[in-house]
Design an enzyme around this catalytic site. Structure first.
Site, short mmCIF file in Angstrom:
data_model
loop_
_atom_site.label_atom_id
_atom_site.label_comp_id
_atom_site.label_asym_id
_atom_site.label_seq_id
_atom_site.Cartn_x
_atom_site.Cartn_y
_atom_site.Cartn_z
N ARG A 62 85.85 68.33 41.83
CA ARG A 62 85.11 69.09 42.83
C ARG A 62 84.73 70.48 42.30
O ARG A 62 85.50 71.16 41.66
CB ARG A 62 85.95 69.25 44.10
CG ARG A 62 85.25 70.05 45.18
CD ARG A 62 85.83 69.84 46.55
NE ARG A 62 87.26 70.09 46.62
CZ ARG A 62 87.99 69.89 47.71
NH1 ARG A 62 87.42 69.40 48.79
NH2 ARG A 62 89.28 70.15 47.71
N GLU A 68 75.25 65.76 31.12
CA GLU A 68 75.32 64.31 31.29
C GLU A 68 75.35 63.58 29.94
O GLU A 68 74.56 63.88 29.04
CB GLU A 68 74.11 63.81 32.08
CG GLU A 68 74.13 64.19 33.54
CD GLU A 68 75.25 63.51 34.30
OE1 GLU A 68 75.45 62.29 34.12
OE2 GLU A 68 75.96 64.21 35.05
N ARG A 110 82.12 58.20 45.27
CA ARG A 110 83.18 58.73 44.42
C ARG A 110 84.06 59.71 45.20
O ARG A 110 83.57 60.40 46.10
CB ARG A 110 82.60 59.44 43.20
CG ARG A 110 81.75 58.56 42.31
CD ARG A 110 81.08 59.37 41.21
NE ARG A 110 80.19 60.40 41.74
CZ ARG A 110 79.38 61.14 41.00
NH1 ARG A 110 79.36 60.98 39.69
NH2 ARG A 110 78.60 62.04 41.56
#
Length: 228
Positions: A62, A68, A110
């Site tokens: 979080r 990526e 998720r």
């Protein structure tokens, strides 16, 4: 002959009682904070901000994002593989601590959670401080977490730690970057949203470093972060 004990004044006795009560409450708070943390085994680490627990539960850290790792023919983001290896290296013991009762889920299903290393360090803060990830806040991001991560990010940028050592040398696209104060995302001219930000929310940045120092993150809707 025994001497009589001196009487304790009411204010002094009250002060002692308050001190004892505060100590007791702090101890209870610490126990409560620790009580929700459970130990989980890790199955795999797919990228720089996600882990998979034994049993298949996917947990996204979080409050942060990392470059990526390219899949299915897509190119990886700049520094993606190093960021991935940084997380893998931190998880050599293959165990983490998570309070699942305080977690939530994102639109992909998720788990979004604060994940701690066995030594109780907040994993997202460690990654940001090492220049392997950046603050990625949402409207529901706890203020304390946001401030902690932003402070760590600014220190890492100033010290040119991790990826920040190289970011300053990257070319700035034509038109620079436009940030949205409401979403806390920034865009380049190739993004449609670049032209749709309200004048009340728009802020201009000349470099990537300036954008991140302001606590903004590159939009995921288009390739704002440079590719490998």
């Amino acid at each position: 002959m025994h001497k009589k004990a001196l009487p304790v004044s009411v204010p002094a006795a009250y002060a002692v009682m308050r001190l004892c009560l505060c100590t007791f409450l702090l101890a209870c708070f610490a126990c409560t904070a620790e009580a929700g943390l459970l130990r989980y085994d890790i199955s795999s680490v797919p990228d720089g901000d996600t882990i998979v627990l034994a049993g298949g539960t996917v947990v996204r850290l979080r409050g942060i994002d990392a470059p990526e790792v390219g899949r299915n023919g897509h190119a990886s983001g700049f520094y993606a593989h190093r960021a991935h290896q940084q997380l893998v290296g931190l998880l050599k013991k293959r165990q983490v601590l998570i309070d699942m009762e305080k977690s939530s889920r994102d639109r992909y299903g998720r788990v979004l959670a604060d994940v701690y290393l066995p030594d109780r360090r907040l994993l997202s803060e460690v990654l940001v401080a090492s220049g392997a990830a950046w603050l990625y806040q949402h409207a529901d991001t706890p203020v304390g977490l946001r401030d902690t991560l932003l402070a760590a990010q600014r220190r890492a940028i100033t010290a040119k730690t991790g990826m920040w050592r190289y970011v300053a040398g990257l070319d700035t696209p034509q038109g620079g970057y436009r940030g949205n104060r409401r979403s806390m995302r920034f865009f380049t001219q190739k993004c449609e949203a670049y032209y749709k930000i309200s004048y009340r929310n728009v802020v201009h940045f000349d470099t990537l470093t300036e954008s991140f120092m302001a606590g903004m993150a590159p939009a995921r809707s288009c390739d704002v972060w440079p590719l490998q």
